[in-house]
Design a protein around this motif. Structure first.
Motif, short mmCIF file in Angstrom:
data_model
loop_
_atom_site.label_atom_id
_atom_site.label_comp_id
_atom_site.label_asym_id
_atom_site.label_seq_id
_atom_site.Cartn_x
_atom_site.Cartn_y
_atom_site.Cartn_z
N ILE A 1 0.66 -1.21 -0.03
CA ILE A 1 -0.04 0.00 -0.04
C ILE A 1 1.00 1.17 0.09
N LYS A 2 0.55 1.97 -0.98
CA LYS A 2 1.60 3.29 -1.06
C LYS A 2 0.62 4.39 -1.05
N LEU A 3 0.70 5.51 -0.34
CA LEU A 3 0.16 6.79 -0.55
C LEU A 3 0.94 7.69 -0.89
N GLU A 4 0.52 8.55 -1.99
CA GLU A 4 1.41 9.58 -2.46
C GLU A 4 0.80 11.02 -2.34
N ASN A 5 1.17 11.93 -1.39
CA ASN A 5 0.55 13.13 -1.21
C ASN A 5 -1.12 13.16 -1.22
N VAL A 6 -1.70 12.38 -0.59
CA VAL A 6 -2.99 12.00 -0.41
C VAL A 6 -3.71 12.96 0.38
N THR A 7 -4.64 13.69 -0.20
CA THR A 7 -5.56 14.61 0.96
C THR A 7 -6.77 14.36 0.52
N LYS A 8 -7.69 14.38 1.59
CA LYS A 8 -9.26 14.20 1.56
C LYS A 8 -9.84 15.45 2.28
N GLU A 9 -10.63 16.09 1.84
CA GLU A 9 -11.31 17.34 2.20
C GLU A 9 -12.81 16.95 2.07
#
Length: 105
Positions: free
Chosen positions: A25-33
């Motif tokens: 699992i890799k998250l790259e610059n993840v934003t949730k607004e």
């Protein structure tokens, strides 16, 4: 504390159309607004994370800090506002709706 052990075990065993095994699992610059009463709420802000195959992690934080949002993003139940979530060789934002439904835990 939210332990992902059971969900990670499922990721390692699950396949989707095409036989792609889900291994990391890799998250790259993840934003949730979210927007609530005309106010922008950053549930996850510019997160970078790598979870290797066989690795177990725990997610800790106070109520409202984005723990459930993070798990929902990785599980494919929600899409990030920006950034990439990669599970195995899959970029979740590039999957069709059918593939997302097959991917979900």
């Amino acid at each position: 504390c939210y332990i992902l052990e059971e969900k990670l075990a499922n990721f390692k065993l699950r396949t989707i159309e095409g036989g792609v095994r889900l291994r990391m699992i890799k998250l790259e610059n993840v934003t949730k607004e979210y927007f609530k009463a005309n106010q922008k709420i950053l549930a996850v802000n510019n997160l970078c994370l790598l979870i290797e195959q066989g690795e177990f992690i725990g997610i800790m934080g106070r109520s409202g800090s984005g723990k459930t949002t993070l798990v929902n993003l990785i599980a494919g139940f929600d899409k990030p506002s920006s950034g990439k979530i990669i599970v195995g060789d899959l970029n979740l934002s590039e999957l069709t709706e059918k593939q997302v439904s097959e991917y979900k835990i």
